[in-house]
Design a protein around this motif. Structure first.
Motif, PDB file in Angstrom:
ATOM      1  N   ALA A  23      73.030  65.548  56.399  1.00 23.49           N
ATOM      2  CA  ALA A  23      72.200  65.635  57.605  1.00 23.49           C
ATOM      3  C   ALA A  23      71.421  66.944  57.640  1.00 23.49           C
ATOM      4  CB  ALA A  23      73.072  65.533  58.849  1.00 23.49           C
ATOM      5  N   ARG A  24      70.168  66.843  58.060  1.00 24.60           N
ATOM      6  CA  ARG A  24      69.365  68.054  58.256  1.00 24.60           C
ATOM      7  C   ARG A  24      69.694  68.643  59.625  1.00 24.60           C
ATOM      8  NH1 ARG A  24      63.420  66.520  57.715  1.00 24.60           N
ATOM      9  NH2 ARG A  24      64.206  64.812  58.931  1.00 24.60           N
ATOM     10  N   LEU A  25      69.633  69.955  59.711  1.00 25.61           N
ATOM     11  CA  LEU A  25      69.948  70.648  60.955  1.00 25.61           C
ATOM     12  C   LEU A  25      69.085  70.144  62.100  1.00 25.61           C
ATOM     13  CD1 LEU A  25      71.434  72.832  62.542  1.00 25.61           C
ATOM     14  CD2 LEU A  25      69.732  74.469  61.697  1.00 25.61           C
ATOM     15  N   SER A  26      67.800  69.983  61.877  1.00 29.54           N
ATOM     16  CA  SER A  26      66.894  69.536  62.951  1.00 29.54           C
ATOM     17  C   SER A  26      67.283  68.161  63.474  1.00 29.54           C
ATOM     18  CB  SER A  26      65.442  69.533  62.474  1.00 29.54           C
ATOM     19  OG  SER A  26      65.289  68.662  61.368  1.00 29.54           O
ATOM     20  N   ASP A  27      67.650  67.238  62.589  1.00 29.13           N
ATOM     21  CA  ASP A  27      68.046  65.891  63.016  1.00 29.13           C
ATOM     22  C   ASP A  27      69.354  65.931  63.814  1.00 29.13           C
ATOM     23  OD1 ASP A  27      65.831  64.784  61.773  1.00 29.13           O
ATOM     24  OD2 ASP A  27      66.910  64.445  59.898  1.00 29.13           O
ATOM     25  N   PHE A  28      70.304  66.719  63.346  1.00 27.21           N
ATOM     26  CA  PHE A  28      71.587  66.849  64.031  1.00 27.21           C
ATOM     27  C   PHE A  28      71.385  67.399  65.446  1.00 27.21           C
ATOM     28  CE2 PHE A  28      75.419  69.367  65.026  1.00 27.21           C
ATOM     29  CZ  PHE A  28      76.372  68.357  65.004  1.00 27.21           C
ATOM     30  N   LEU A  29      70.594  68.448  65.577  1.00 24.56           N
ATOM     31  CA  LEU A  29      70.353  69.053  66.885  1.00 24.56           C
ATOM     32  C   LEU A  29      69.618  68.096  67.820  1.00 24.56           C
ATOM     33  CD1 LEU A  29      69.301  72.617  65.703  1.00 24.56           C
ATOM     34  CD2 LEU A  29      71.510  71.927  66.672  1.00 24.56           C
ATOM     35  N   THR A  30      68.638  67.374  67.288  1.00 23.14           N
ATOM     36  CA  THR A  30      67.888  66.411  68.089  1.00 23.14           C
ATOM     37  C   THR A  30      68.803  65.304  68.597  1.00 23.14           C
ATOM     38  OG1 THR A  30      65.834  66.880  66.915  1.00 23.14           O
ATOM     39  CG2 THR A  30      65.960  64.767  68.068  1.00 23.14           C
ATOM     40  N   GLN A  31      69.659  64.784  67.730  1.00 27.90           N
ATOM     41  CA  GLN A  31      70.567  63.712  68.140  1.00 27.90           C
ATOM     42  C   GLN A  31      71.584  64.192  69.161  1.00 27.90           C
ATOM     43  OE1 GLN A  31      72.166  61.410  64.952  1.00 27.90           O
ATOM     44  NE2 GLN A  31      70.164  60.655  64.357  1.00 27.90           N
ATOM     45  N   MET A  32      71.854  65.481  69.178  1.00 27.95           N
ATOM     46  CA  MET A  32      72.760  66.036  70.187  1.00 27.95           C
ATOM     47  C   MET A  32      72.025  66.281  71.507  1.00 27.95           C
ATOM     48  SD  MET A  32      75.416  68.397  68.139  1.00 27.95           S
ATOM     49  CE  MET A  32      76.499  68.365  69.533  1.00 27.95           C
ATOM     50  N   GLY A  33      70.701  66.067  71.506  1.00 32.06           N
ATOM     51  CA  GLY A  33      69.927  66.215  72.719  1.00 32.06           C
ATOM     52  C   GLY A  33      69.553  67.647  73.059  1.00 32.06           C
ATOM     53  N   LEU A  34      69.559  68.509  72.061  1.00 30.95           N
ATOM     54  CA  LEU A  34      69.238  69.909  72.305  1.00 30.95           C
ATOM     55  C   LEU A  34      67.735  70.157  72.187  1.00 30.95           C
ATOM     56  CD1 LEU A  34      72.164  71.509  70.311  1.00 30.95           C
ATOM     57  CD2 LEU A  34      71.898  71.407  72.781  1.00 30.95           C
ATOM     58  N   ASP A  54      64.140  72.150  59.597  1.00 29.52           N
ATOM     59  CA  ASP A  54      63.879  70.892  58.886  1.00 29.52           C
ATOM     60  C   ASP A  54      64.372  70.904  57.444  1.00 29.52           C
ATOM     61  OD1 ASP A  54      62.722  69.470  60.965  1.00 29.52           O
ATOM     62  OD2 ASP A  54      60.706  70.161  60.497  1.00 29.52           O
ATOM     63  N   THR A  55      64.609  72.065  56.897  1.00 31.47           N
ATOM     64  CA  THR A  55      65.000  72.144  55.479  1.00 31.47           C
ATOM     65  C   THR A  55      66.471  72.502  55.275  1.00 31.47           C
ATOM     66  OG1 THR A  55      64.301  74.455  55.323  1.00 31.47           O
ATOM     67  CG2 THR A  55      62.664  72.760  54.754  1.00 31.47           C
ATOM     68  N   VAL A  56      67.161  72.908  56.336  1.00 32.15           N
ATOM     69  CA  VAL A  56      68.583  73.266  56.215  1.00 32.15           C
ATOM     70  C   VAL A  56      69.412  71.987  56.237  1.00 32.15           C
ATOM     71  CG1 VAL A  56      70.519  74.399  57.364  1.00 32.15           C
ATOM     72  CG2 VAL A  56      68.291  75.530  57.254  1.00 32.15           C
ATOM     73  N   THR A  57      70.224  71.814  55.203  1.00 36.94           N
ATOM     74  CA  THR A  57      71.117  70.665  55.103  1.00 36.94           C
ATOM     75  C   THR A  57      72.530  71.107  55.465  1.00 36.94           C
ATOM     76  OG1 THR A  57      69.770  69.689  53.354  1.00 36.94           O
ATOM     77  CG2 THR A  57      72.018  68.871  53.574  1.00 36.94           C
ATOM     78  N   LEU A  58      73.143  70.388  56.391  1.00 35.96           N
ATOM     79  CA  LEU A  58      74.503  70.716  56.801  1.00 35.96           C
ATOM     80  C   LEU A  58      75.509  70.268  55.754  1.00 35.96           C
ATOM     81  CD1 LEU A  58      74.296  69.718  60.568  1.00 35.96           C
ATOM     82  CD2 LEU A  58      74.152  72.014  59.573  1.00 35.96           C
ATOM     83  N   ARG A  59      76.613  71.004  55.679  1.00 37.87           N
ATOM     84  CA  ARG A  59      77.696  70.690  54.740  1.00 37.87           C
ATOM     85  C   ARG A  59      79.001  70.543  55.515  1.00 37.87           C
ATOM     86  NH1 ARG A  59      76.284  75.024  49.977  1.00 37.87           N
ATOM     87  NH2 ARG A  59      74.294  74.082  49.418  1.00 37.87           N
ATOM     88  N   ASP A  60      79.936  69.843  54.902  1.00 39.70           N
ATOM     89  CA  ASP A  60      81.234  69.640  55.517  1.00 39.70           C
ATOM     90  C   ASP A  60      81.862  70.984  55.891  1.00 39.70           C
ATOM     91  OD1 ASP A  60      83.346  67.992  56.411  1.00 39.70           O
ATOM     92  OD2 ASP A  60      84.464  68.388  54.564  1.00 39.70           O
ATOM     93  N   GLN A  61      82.387  71.056  57.113  1.00 36.67           N
ATOM     94  CA  GLN A  61      83.068  72.228  57.652  1.00 36.67           C
ATOM     95  C   GLN A  61      82.138  73.377  58.040  1.00 36.67           C
ATOM     96  OE1 GLN A  61      86.506  71.976  58.333  1.00 36.67           O
ATOM     97  NE2 GLN A  61      85.967  69.876  57.786  1.00 36.67           N
ATOM     98  N   ASP A  62      80.818  73.144  58.065  1.00 34.36           N
ATOM     99  CA  ASP A  62      79.895  74.172  58.546  1.00 34.36           C
ATOM    100  C   ASP A  62      80.237  74.519  59.986  1.00 34.36           C
ATOM    101  OD1 ASP A  62      78.353  74.727  56.323  1.00 34.36           O
ATOM    102  OD2 ASP A  62      76.692  73.426  56.907  1.00 34.36           O
ATOM    103  N   ARG A  63      79.962  75.770  60.349  1.00 31.49           N
ATOM    104  CA  ARG A  63      80.207  76.242  61.709  1.00 31.49           C
ATOM    105  C   ARG A  63      78.895  76.709  62.325  1.00 31.49           C
ATOM    106  NH1 ARG A  63      85.359  76.103  62.865  1.00 31.49           N
ATOM    107  NH2 ARG A  63      86.824  75.971  61.147  1.00 31.49           N
ATOM    108  N   LEU A  64      78.515  76.026  63.391  1.00 27.17           N
ATOM    109  CA  LEU A  64      77.293  76.350  64.121  1.00 27.17           C
ATOM    110  C   LEU A  64      77.648  76.999  65.449  1.00 27.17           C
ATOM    111  CD1 LEU A  64      75.520  72.916  63.678  1.00 27.17           C
ATOM    112  CD2 LEU A  64      74.813  75.038  62.591  1.00 27.17           C
ATOM    113  N   GLU A  65      76.884  77.991  65.822  1.00 25.70           N
ATOM    114  CA  GLU A  65      76.945  78.550  67.173  1.00 25.70           C
ATOM    115  C   GLU A  65      75.567  78.334  67.773  1.00 25.70           C
ATOM    116  OE1 GLU A  65      79.562  79.731  68.848  1.00 25.70           O
ATOM    117  OE2 GLU A  65      80.868  79.435  67.108  1.00 25.70           O
ATOM    118  N   VAL A  66      75.542  77.768  68.963  1.00 30.61           N
ATOM    119  CA  VAL A  66      74.279  77.448  69.628  1.00 30.61           C
ATOM    120  C   VAL A  66      74.167  78.303  70.878  1.00 30.61           C
ATOM    121  CG1 VAL A  66      72.913  75.638  70.728  1.00 30.61           C
ATOM    122  CG2 VAL A  66      74.379  75.077  68.769  1.00 30.61           C
ATOM    123  N   VAL A  67      73.084  79.048  70.962  1.00 32.71           N
ATOM    124  CA  VAL A  67      72.782  79.822  72.160  1.00 32.71           C
ATOM    125  C   VAL A  67      71.630  79.112  72.853  1.00 32.71           C
ATOM    126  CG1 VAL A  67      72.019  82.037  73.080  1.00 32.71           C
ATOM    127  CG2 VAL A  67      73.480  81.972  71.048  1.00 32.71           C
TER     128      VAL A  67
END
Length: 87
Positions: A23-34, A54-67
């Protein structure tokens, strides 16, 4: 027969979420409604420039912090979604 894993787990502000492999970061964030224009993202202790969402690909066990920025200041946005995201 080898079963292929279709989902991985990522952590957002400490909460675990299922996400499609690759999953791309942008798609993941959009689907979360952010709102992509009003947040800042840290991925595994590194700030992610908005120009690379749009170019960052998420990997298993990645840790995101959202402000999440709000009028007059900012707050840590706590996210609670109990669904599998497909990207």
């Amino acid at each position: 027969m080898v079963l292929e894993r279709l989902y991985m787990q990522v952590f957002v502000n400490g909460d675990a979420f299922d996400c499609s492999e690759g999953a791309r970061l942008s798609d993941f964030l959009t689907q979360m409604g952010l709102p992509l224009t009003k947040i800042a993202i840290e991925l595994n202790l590194s700030i992610v420039p908005k120009s690379t969402y749009d170019t960052v690909t998420l990997r298993d066990q990645d840790r995101l912090e959202v402000v999440h920025f709000i009028g007059g200041g900012w707050c840590w946005q706590s996210l609670y979604y109990n669904r599998v995201l497909s990207v």
